[in-house]
Design a protein around this motif. Structure first.
Motif, PDB file in Angstrom:
ATOM      1  N   GLU A  11      -0.926  11.729  -3.328  1.00  0.00           N
ATOM      2  CA  GLU A  11      -2.118  12.584  -4.350  1.00  0.00           C
ATOM      3  C   GLU A  11      -2.156  13.775  -3.972  1.00  0.00           C
ATOM      4  N   ARG A  12      -1.435  14.052  -2.490  1.00  0.00           N
ATOM      5  CA  ARG A  12      -1.872  15.905  -1.703  1.00  0.00           C
ATOM      6  C   ARG A  12      -1.294  15.841  -1.988  1.00  0.00           C
ATOM      7  N   TYR A  62      -3.526  12.450 -14.990  1.00  0.00           N
ATOM      8  CA  TYR A  62      -4.099  14.933 -14.792  1.00  0.00           C
ATOM      9  C   TYR A  62      -3.365  14.837 -16.464  1.00  0.00           C
ATOM     10  N   ASP A  96     -11.169  12.249  -9.219  1.00  0.00           N
ATOM     11  CA  ASP A  96     -11.448  12.317  -8.167  1.00  0.00           C
ATOM     12  C   ASP A  96      -9.568  11.537  -7.057  1.00  0.00           C
ATOM     13  N   THR A  97      -9.571  10.813  -7.280  1.00  0.00           N
ATOM     14  CA  THR A  97      -8.655   9.738  -7.006  1.00  0.00           C
ATOM     15  C   THR A  97      -7.889   8.681  -8.126  1.00  0.00           C
ATOM     16  N   TRP A  98      -6.951   9.152  -7.617  1.00  0.00           N
ATOM     17  CA  TRP A  98      -5.651   8.236  -9.369  1.00  0.00           C
ATOM     18  C   TRP A  98      -5.243   7.085  -8.774  1.00  0.00           C
ATOM     19  N   GLN A 135       1.155  16.519  -5.088  1.00  0.00           N
ATOM     20  CA  GLN A 135       0.804  16.702  -6.635  1.00  0.00           C
ATOM     21  C   GLN A 135      -0.363  16.737  -7.435  1.00  0.00           C
ATOM     22  N   ARG A 136      -1.318  16.872  -5.878  1.00  0.00           N
ATOM     23  CA  ARG A 136      -2.774  17.686  -6.462  1.00  0.00           C
ATOM     24  C   ARG A 136      -2.790  19.214  -6.781  1.00  0.00           C
ATOM     25  N   ASP A 158      -9.730  14.029 -15.763  1.00  0.00           N
ATOM     26  CA  ASP A 158      -9.651  14.668 -14.434  1.00  0.00           C
ATOM     27  C   ASP A 158     -10.875  13.529 -13.544  1.00  0.00           C
TER      28      ASP A 158
END
Length: 368
Positions: A327-328, A288, A273-275, A330-331, A271
């Motif tokens: 990220e937008r 993730y 917040d950013t990858w 895939q999240r 988990d």
């Protein structure tokens, strides 16, 4: 761009295939001396099916399709079937594909251009990102410089540790441990995939084609152990099933103890917040992990590598915007996949005898 991909698993191979197709100069490194092909079959679901088609690998994937998870039966100590797992309990749609791990890895390896280096027995030992590129020192002592580094090295990612910090900051245990070992094909009777439960425990025999596997799942608070210490893993497994003499548990444990490539790990999620940070970005389980209980890790690897490559193509001169787009997109897939894990644990290893009975009754009712 010149890109280093750390990890030769499904996520790393997908990233390599996609990034090369996107016009990048890619090098892959894999810590092991071979591609990992052992373990249970894996699933390709939802949007990842469309991604596999765009990658040009969907037809061979479908050609190797199996239906192992669709034939799981739960048995009692006398080997009598007490419930059968229905396909809609494990599949999202009829288009979902289950495939042996070795077949998928072979397909992806064949899709990676032969001109793309895949270096075994090598891993990252140090990184220095100066904003314009990343200087990499390898475990072999070699060094090189890349425009980007992609960490695709699994739940216990060394790339993540080097760039983002210790694993415990991001690893979220789900309260289970799992193990998979090879088993003699003759141990699997009549092609059955049988699972036996005691409260908080599951042991089973499953397989596909001419292969058989012993599978284990047990509930436990967090256990602090070295995930690379095979002897310690075998001890933890035998301790978890100590005193369990019913059904064929002794036989399965004996096979697990004898297996030099036993797979054992916590059932956990990653988990974050950013990858991404600077010019380093994570894909797959390193960023993730949804856990085996979700059955969606491979799907996330496929979509993640695709979205990352697409974003780099959309923003070739701005890696920050590219990573933000990745990220937008895939999240939402990650959040959905991770949310399915807890129900999977309750289905396979109910915590109490009453919960086991209720699960069995639910499955019997659903099959009518």
């Amino acid at each position: 761009m010149r890109i280093l991909v750390s990890g030769g698993g499904v996520a790393g191979l997908c990233a390599g295939i996609d990034l090369v197709a996107g016009g990048h100069d890619v090098t892959l490194v894999e810590r092991s001396d071979h591609l990992r092909i052992n373990g249970s079959p894996i699933d390709i679901r939802g949007e990842s099916i469309d991604v596999a088609a765009k990658m040009g690998v969907l037809d061979p994937i479908r050609a190797h399709r199996i239906g192992m998870s669709e034939r799981i039966e739960f048995v009692d100590a006398s080997d009598r079937v007490v419930a059968v797992l229905q396909p809609d309990e494990v599949n999202d749609t009829a288009d979902d594909v289950e495939i042996p791990r070795e077949d998928l890895v072979t397909i992806l390896r064949a899709a990676l251009p032969t001109t793309t280096p895949l270096i075994f027995g090598e891993s990252i030992s140090a990184l220095h990102d100066d904003g314009a590129g990343v200087d990499v020192r390898f475990s072999s002592g070699a060094s090189d410089r890349f425009d980007l580094v992609v960490g695709a090295d699994g739940m216990h990612s060394a790339t993540r540790r080097l760039v983002f910090g210790p694993e415990h900051r991001f690893l979220r245990p789900l309260g289970f441990y799992t193990a998979i070992s090879a088993l003699s094909a003759s141990a699997r009777k009549d092609g059955r995939n049988s699972m036996f439960n005691s409260p908080g425990l599951m042991a089973g025999i499953t397989g596909y084609q001419d292969k058989a596997l012993a599978v284990f799942l047990f509930r436990s608070p967090w256990i602090d152990y070295d995930y690379r210490d095979l002897d310690a893993q075998k001890m933890l497994l035998t301790d978890a099933f100590a005193g369990q003499r019913k059904w064929r548990i002794d036989e399965l444990l004996e096979a697990a103890i004898a297996d030099p490539e036993l797979y054992f790990d916590s059932v956990s999620q990653i988990d974050m917040d950013t990858w991404h940070r600077g010019r380093v970005v994570l894909v797959g389980d390193s960023a993730y992990c949804a856990s085996p209980l979700s059955g969606r890790g491979t799907s996330l690897a496929l979509t993640g590598a695709w979205y990352l490559t697409e974003a780099l193509g959309d923003h070739p001169d701005d890696v920050d915007r590219a990573f933000a787009q990745y990220e937008r997109l895939q999240r939402p897939h990650v959040l959905r996949a991770q949310a399915t894990a807890a129900p999977g644990g309750d289905l396979l290893a109910p915590a109490t005898r009453d919960a086991i009975d209720a699960r069995n009754e639910h499955l019997r009712t659903a099959s009518r």
